[in-house]
Design a protein around this motif. Structure first.
Motif, PDB file in Angstrom:
ATOM      1  N   THR A  90       0.807  -1.219   0.000  1.00  0.00           N
ATOM      2  CA  THR A  90       0.000   0.000   0.000  1.00  0.00           C
ATOM      3  C   THR A  90       0.843   1.273   0.000  1.00  0.00           C
ATOM      4  O   THR A  90       0.507   2.223  -0.725  1.00  0.00           O
ATOM      5  N   LEU A 119     -12.157   3.073  -3.377  1.00  0.00           N
ATOM      6  CA  LEU A 119     -12.534   1.981  -4.276  1.00  0.00           C
ATOM      7  C   LEU A 119     -11.357   1.619  -5.183  1.00  0.00           C
ATOM      8  O   LEU A 119     -11.142   0.440  -5.485  1.00  0.00           O
ATOM      9  N   SER A 122      -9.162  -0.431  -3.131  1.00  0.00           N
ATOM     10  CA  SER A 122      -9.745  -1.769  -2.975  1.00  0.00           C
ATOM     11  C   SER A 122      -9.444  -2.634  -4.191  1.00  0.00           C
ATOM     12  O   SER A 122      -9.095  -3.813  -4.063  1.00  0.00           O
ATOM     13  N   LEU A 126      -7.218  -6.048  -4.430  1.00  0.00           N
ATOM     14  CA  LEU A 126      -7.787  -7.294  -4.945  1.00  0.00           C
ATOM     15  C   LEU A 126      -6.771  -8.048  -5.798  1.00  0.00           C
ATOM     16  O   LEU A 126      -6.751  -9.282  -5.808  1.00  0.00           O
ATOM     17  N   ILE A 203     -12.855   0.783  -9.163  1.00  0.00           N
ATOM     18  CA  ILE A 203     -12.361  -0.530  -8.738  1.00  0.00           C
ATOM     19  C   ILE A 203     -11.567  -1.200  -9.849  1.00  0.00           C
ATOM     20  O   ILE A 203     -10.481  -1.752  -9.618  1.00  0.00           O
TER      21      ILE A 203
END
Length: 274
Positions: A90, A119, A122, A126, A203
């Motif tokens: 991150t 988002l 996120s 993923l 996303i």
């Protein structure tokens, strides 16, 4: 009335500082995932204890059998990998995330900029969930074949550890590595070339960027198998290296130098294994 005005004023101040809000959220995510990793939630030992007991690559250690691989244990290992990837990856995604926030702030719906940024993050994470699932399967295979020390989560074969170092070093010189690294280092070009709108678009573009990041760093992350998956020295070292690789000048030279060192280290470990 006064209370309503106070709440409205606070909201407006937050809206004007979207990047600070997003950066604070990122810091909070990294802090929580870092604590989860250090404390070894659900594991028999904390990461601190595993680090203290760590041995050189491939050096055998009598620790007894590891936990049996049940569905629940597999989920726990997957979460361990994913949360660790969140803590490690991150910070290096912060530049593109802040740029994405600024772009959305200047768009047609500036009030949604923080939400869209989360988002995006996120989607990015993923991609690392996908890697974590593969790493979990690989860890299961290594343990069931006796190539990994279950309790310490490290390779039990010095020769295999050397091979992992060599593979990671060789990948540093491939065109795939440099292509993915270029995308990671040029967030302006990436966001310009991959425009998407809406919540689902945020996303998807985050996952797209995460895929490039995965293509850049997957071999480096596999080094955790050699050094010990929960070895904090390796975790911190790899996280700092990834951040440096994405921000330091002369990326090809930096990547090649690291590849050379990994090849040298892998050769030494492999030669001394016999």
């Amino acid at each position: 009335m006064a209370r309503a005005q106070h709440i409205t004023g606070t909201a407006e101040r937050l809206a004007r500082n979207d990047q600070k809000v997003v950066l604070g959220a990122v810091a909070f995510v990294v802090l929580l995932s870092g604590l989860y990793t250090v404390l070894g939630v659900g594991m028999d030992m904390t990461a601190v204890e595993m680090t203290r007991m760590a041995r050189p690559i491939g050096e055998p250690m009598a620790m007894g059998a590891g936990a049996p691989w049940t569905l629940g244990y597999a989920v726990l290992i997957f979460l361990m990998w994913w949360v660790m990837m969140i803590a490690m990856m991150t910070p290096s995604a912060a530049p593109v995330l802040l740029l994405f926030t600024a772009i959305k702030k200047a768009g047609s719906a500036p009030g949604k900029a923080p939400l869209l940024s989360m988002l995006f993050l996120s989607g990015y994470l993923l991609a690392w969930a996908f890697f974590s699932a593969i790493a979990t399967a690989l860890q299961w295979w290594l343990e069931t074949t006796g190539l990994s020390n279950g309790p310490m989560m490290s390779l039990s074969s010095r020769a295999l550890g050397g091979a992992v170092l060599l593979a990671a070093g060789a990948y540093q010189f491939t065109p795939y590595k440099h292509a993915c690294l270029t995308h990671c280092r040029l967030p302006v070009q990436f966001l310009t070339a991959h425009k998407r709108t809406g919540l689902d678009g945020a996303i998807l573009i985050g996952a797209h960027h995460g895929t490039y990041c995965l293509g850049c760093c997957w071999a480096l992350m596999l080094l955790l198998f050699a050094g010990g998956i929960m070895n904090l020295y390796w975790i911190a070292g790899l996280a700092l290296f990834v951040l440096a690789e994405k921000t330091f000048p002369h990326p090809r030279l930096f990547a090649s130098a690291a590849g050379t060192l990994l090849l040298a280290a892998g050769s030494y470990v492999l030669i001394t294994a016999f």
